[in-house]
Structures are given as C-alpha cells and as structure tokens.
Design a protein around this motif. Structure first.
Motif, mmCIF file in Angstrom:
data_model
loop_
_atom_site.group_PDB
_atom_site.id
_atom_site.type_symbol
_atom_site.label_atom_id
_atom_site.label_comp_id
_atom_site.label_asym_id
_atom_site.label_seq_id
_atom_site.Cartn_x
_atom_site.Cartn_y
_atom_site.Cartn_z
ATOM 1 N N LYS A 181 -16.630 -31.807 -7.956
ATOM 2 C CA LYS A 181 -17.855 -30.904 -7.599
ATOM 3 C C LYS A 181 -17.509 -29.461 -6.959
ATOM 4 O O LYS A 181 -17.840 -28.451 -7.512
ATOM 5 N N SER A 182 -16.393 -29.611 -6.069
ATOM 6 C CA SER A 182 -16.278 -28.417 -5.413
ATOM 7 C C SER A 182 -15.421 -27.590 -6.286
ATOM 8 O O SER A 182 -15.531 -26.427 -6.259
ATOM 9 N N THR A 183 -14.436 -28.185 -7.187
ATOM 10 C CA THR A 183 -13.765 -27.262 -8.221
ATOM 11 C C THR A 183 -14.989 -26.475 -9.167
ATOM 12 O O THR A 183 -14.651 -25.574 -9.540
ATOM 13 N N PHE A 184 -15.792 -27.285 -9.449
ATOM 14 C CA PHE A 184 -16.916 -26.700 -10.423
ATOM 15 C C PHE A 184 -17.382 -25.561 -9.649
ATOM 16 O O PHE A 184 -17.596 -24.484 -10.530
ATOM 17 N N LEU A 185 -17.943 -25.792 -8.512
ATOM 18 C CA LEU A 185 -18.457 -24.651 -7.722
ATOM 19 C C LEU A 185 -17.841 -23.374 -7.446
ATOM 20 O O LEU A 185 -18.191 -22.374 -7.811
ATOM 21 N N ARG A 186 -16.381 -23.671 -7.373
ATOM 22 C CA ARG A 186 -15.525 -22.597 -7.242
ATOM 23 C C ARG A 186 -15.024 -21.851 -8.652
ATOM 24 O O ARG A 186 -15.041 -20.836 -8.691
ATOM 25 N N CYS A 187 -15.229 -22.539 -9.709
ATOM 26 C CA CYS A 187 -15.403 -21.874 -11.185
ATOM 27 C C CYS A 187 -16.405 -20.968 -11.383
ATOM 28 O O CYS A 187 -16.247 -20.039 -11.991
ATOM 29 N N ILE A 188 -17.654 -21.267 -10.631
ATOM 30 C CA ILE A 188 -18.835 -20.396 -11.014
ATOM 31 C C ILE A 188 -18.472 -19.220 -10.460
ATOM 32 O O ILE A 188 -19.125 -18.315 -11.101
ATOM 33 N N ASN A 189 -17.877 -18.944 -9.576
ATOM 34 C CA ASN A 189 -17.492 -17.696 -8.939
ATOM 35 C C ASN A 189 -16.073 -17.111 -9.205
ATOM 36 O O ASN A 189 -15.601 -16.329 -8.623
ATOM 37 N N HIS A 190 -15.378 -17.867 -10.140
ATOM 38 C CA HIS A 190 -14.108 -17.558 -10.579
ATOM 39 C C HIS A 190 -12.926 -17.599 -9.440
ATOM 40 O O HIS A 190 -11.898 -16.831 -9.453
ATOM 41 N N LEU A 191 -13.519 -18.349 -8.253
ATOM 42 C CA LEU A 191 -12.146 -18.718 -7.294
ATOM 43 C C LEU A 191 -11.263 -19.421 -8.111
ATOM 44 O O LEU A 191 -10.082 -19.697 -7.735
ATOM 45 N N GLY B 158 -15.831 -14.329 -15.064
ATOM 46 C CA GLY B 158 -14.150 -14.070 -15.293
ATOM 47 C C GLY B 158 -13.414 -13.378 -16.516
ATOM 48 O O GLY B 158 -12.405 -13.070 -16.685
ATOM 49 N N TYR B 159 -14.536 -13.501 -17.486
ATOM 50 C CA TYR B 159 -13.770 -13.041 -18.789
ATOM 51 C C TYR B 159 -14.992 -12.032 -19.439
ATOM 52 O O TYR B 159 -16.084 -12.071 -19.212
ATOM 53 N N ARG B 160 -14.551 -11.089 -20.587
ATOM 54 C CA ARG B 160 -15.401 -10.558 -21.341
ATOM 55 C C ARG B 160 -15.262 -10.973 -22.835
ATOM 56 O O ARG B 160 -13.980 -11.376 -22.891
ATOM 57 N N GLN B 161 -15.881 -10.727 -23.821
ATOM 58 C CA GLN B 161 -15.815 -11.339 -25.096
ATOM 59 C C GLN B 161 -15.554 -10.136 -26.110
ATOM 60 O O GLN B 161 -16.508 -9.314 -25.984
ATOM 61 N N GLN B 162 -14.704 -10.090 -26.751
ATOM 62 C CA GLN B 162 -14.431 -9.185 -27.847
ATOM 63 C C GLN B 162 -14.152 -9.894 -29.141
ATOM 64 O O GLN B 162 -13.017 -10.582 -29.506
ATOM 65 N N GLY B 163 -15.336 -9.984 -30.048
ATOM 66 C CA GLY B 163 -15.195 -10.918 -31.291
ATOM 67 C C GLY B 163 -15.289 -12.106 -30.908
ATOM 68 O O GLY B 163 -16.106 -12.688 -30.315
ATOM 69 N N SER B 164 -14.152 -12.926 -31.359
ATOM 70 C CA SER B 164 -14.039 -14.211 -31.114
ATOM 71 C C SER B 164 -13.125 -14.484 -29.857
ATOM 72 O O SER B 164 -13.128 -15.759 -29.396
ATOM 73 N N LYS B 165 -12.548 -13.638 -29.500
ATOM 74 C CA LYS B 165 -11.698 -13.806 -28.419
ATOM 75 C C LYS B 165 -12.139 -13.538 -26.690
ATOM 76 O O LYS B 165 -12.873 -12.630 -26.737
ATOM 77 N N LEU B 166 -11.532 -14.087 -25.764
ATOM 78 C CA LEU B 166 -11.837 -13.915 -24.548
ATOM 79 C C LEU B 166 -10.747 -13.412 -23.762
ATOM 80 O O LEU B 166 -9.628 -13.623 -23.975
ATOM 81 N N HIS B 167 -11.180 -12.090 -23.133
ATOM 82 C CA HIS B 167 -10.234 -11.539 -22.284
ATOM 83 C C HIS B 167 -10.292 -11.407 -20.722
ATOM 84 O O HIS B 167 -11.446 -11.442 -20.414
ATOM 85 N N LEU C 142 -18.697 -20.512 -19.238
ATOM 86 C CA LEU C 142 -19.448 -20.481 -18.029
ATOM 87 C C LEU C 142 -19.975 -19.237 -17.806
ATOM 88 O O LEU C 142 -19.311 -18.109 -17.816
ATOM 89 N N THR C 143 -21.235 -19.092 -17.624
ATOM 90 C CA THR C 143 -22.044 -17.714 -17.539
ATOM 91 C C THR C 143 -22.854 -17.884 -16.210
ATOM 92 O O THR C 143 -23.340 -18.878 -15.993
ATOM 93 N N VAL C 144 -23.175 -16.542 -15.869
ATOM 94 C CA VAL C 144 -24.013 -16.663 -14.588
ATOM 95 C C VAL C 144 -24.938 -15.393 -14.754
ATOM 96 O O VAL C 144 -24.545 -14.317 -15.213
ATOM 97 N N ASP C 145 -26.314 -15.849 -15.062
ATOM 98 C CA ASP C 145 -27.184 -14.560 -15.436
ATOM 99 C C ASP C 145 -26.790 -14.089 -16.644
ATOM 100 O O ASP C 145 -27.044 -12.799 -16.661
ATOM 101 N N GLY C 146 -26.166 -14.534 -17.429
ATOM 102 C CA GLY C 146 -25.857 -14.032 -18.601
ATOM 103 C C GLY C 146 -24.474 -13.562 -19.059
ATOM 104 O O GLY C 146 -24.219 -13.296 -20.251
ATOM 105 N N ASP C 147 -23.817 -13.233 -17.951
ATOM 106 C CA ASP C 147 -22.469 -12.694 -17.967
ATOM 107 C C ASP C 147 -21.541 -13.718 -17.939
ATOM 108 O O ASP C 147 -21.418 -14.708 -17.193
ATOM 109 N N LEU C 148 -20.541 -13.685 -18.796
ATOM 110 C CA LEU C 148 -19.272 -14.677 -18.693
ATOM 111 C C LEU C 148 -18.764 -14.521 -17.205
ATOM 112 O O LEU C 148 -18.465 -13.337 -16.620
#
Length: 250
Positions: free
Chosen positions: A40-50, A66-75, A58-64
């Motif tokens: 539970k706590s690990t998932f919560l910490r993933c939500i804000n990229h701790l 910790g990452y941005r997507q270019q084509g099919s790759k995540l950076h 994982l998206t918050v308000d439509g934004d990935l």
C-alpha cells in the motif's frame, strides 16, 4: 485524477507491486486497506515518484508520473521537472517531519515562499487561514516540541495544503498517534473530503474508510484483491482473503 495500469515495483528480488490497476476520479476519496507489507505505502510513494515504477503506467491528472513519452518509449524526467510536478501532490506521512526549529506558522508558509516563490506576507495570511482550518489558529507560534502528536499531524496537513495541491496522499496518518488524538486528525480529513479534495489514503481506520471513502481497495501481497464501494467491500466482500482480513480487524 490517478490512473494506474499494470504498475509493478520490485526491490531486488522482492516483488512488492505485481501489477496494480486502479483509477481514482477527481474529487473522490480512495482508501487503501490491507495487512502490513501488502504494498500500500509503496504504491502511494509511486504516485508522486518517491519510488520509481519498474513497469506499467501511472498518471496523475493525465500526466505520466516521473516520465515523458516520445513515440513508444518512456524517458525519465529530470529531478527538477519531477519536483515541479510533485508540487501538485500533497503528502502526509506517518511521522510528521516538521522542522523542529520553526513554529507551526513557519512550517506551513516555508514551502510556498522558498519553493513556489510566493510573497511572504500573502504566504503568512494563507498559513494562518490553513492553521485555522485545521483547528490550530491558537498554536501558530508554537514549535513542534510544544505540540501533541495529533496537533503536529494537523500542522503537517496544513503544510501540505499550503502548496494548493490537486491531490492529497495520506500514508497511515494516524498510526503514530495515541488513540485519543486520532479523532481530531480524522475530522480534518473528513472536512477535506467534504470540500471535494481528491485523496488516496492508506489507513487501518476501517470506520473512517466506511464513512468517507468513495472506493475501498483491499491489497495483499502486491495485488488488488478487491475494490469497490465501501459498503460492498467492507460489509459484503466477495473474496475470502478480504473476509479473513476484516474478521481480524473489525
């Protein structure tokens, strides 16, 4: 507001999250329930990229997150960009983590001034309003050592709200409190829910989840075992594992 698809997280050989699918709509309260070590706590910490997600999206308000997507790759985003996005997500931990050398008022106004560049006078007015909102207007000049655990946790909530987040995360916010101090903190959270704040709450307070949550999620061993309206999950669970857990905590 929060959307998870197949979110996985491991620490070495230990798989802590094994494919979490979860959606929290804007204005909803989602309570995560389950035994210690269920993720539970690990998932919560993933939500804000701790914690960084190892697989899934994982998206918050439509934004990935910790990452941005270019084509099919995540950076992965640079830390500065991660920090900027994290401003929109308030988090309250089990421990209060207040600055001991600052008063309650200074703790609340610190981030808006130093991080968001807010005007000091306006930040002070906002901090006073928030302390009043959590019932601590008369404790503004007190240092953390002069406050009870429940009061410190309410200052921590005010501090998180000072950044005007769109989402609030609570990681067992009452677990470190004496039982007699729990009620004041839960009342503040009830009011936040009534005001329409989107909240994801890791908690063992079953009565709070039953009363306030729009969605109750039971997790065990890194997976979502069952989710739905609290009246269904808590009163008439479908899964035997959920029933076993509730029989021990109710």
């Amino acid at each position: 507001m929060v959307h998870a698809e197949g979110v996985r997280k491991h620490f070495g050989r230990l798989d802590v999250l094994k494919g979490i699918d979860l959606t929290v709509e804007r204005g909803q309260v989602c309570c995560l329930l389950g035994p210690s070590g269920s993720g539970k706590s690990t998932f919560l910490r993933c939500i804000n990229h701790l914690e960084k997600v190892d697989a899934g999206r994982l998206t918050v308000d439509g934004d990935l997150v910790g990452y941005r997507q270019q084509g099919s790759k995540l950076h992965e985003l640079r830390e500065r960009e991660v920090a900027r996005r994290r401003r929109d997500i308030g988090m309250v931990f089990q421990r209060f983590n207040l600055f001991p050398h600052m008063t309650a008022l200074q703790n609340v106004m610190d981030a808006p001034v130093k991080v968001a560049g807010a005007d000091s006078a306006q930040a002070r007015l906002d901090a006073e309003r928030l302390l009043d909102r959590v019932g601590l207007a008369d404790r503004a000049g007190h240092y953390p050592a002069q406050l009870s655990g429940g009061q410190q946790q309410r200052v921590a909530i005010a501090r998180a709200l000072a950044m005007k987040p769109k989402l609030m995360l609570f990681d067992e916010p009452t677990s470190a409190l004496d039982p007699e101090l729990v009620g004041d903190v839960l009342q503040v959270m009830r009011q936040l829910a009534a005001d329409g704040m989107t909240m994801v709450v890791v908690t063992h307070e079953i009565a709070f989840a039953r009363e306030v949550a729009d969605t109750a999620v039971f997790m065990d061993e890194g997976v979502v075992v069952e989710s739905g309206p609290p009246r269904q999950v808590l009163a008439d669970p479908e899964q035997e594992r959920t029933r076993t857990f509730l029989s021990k905590v109710l």
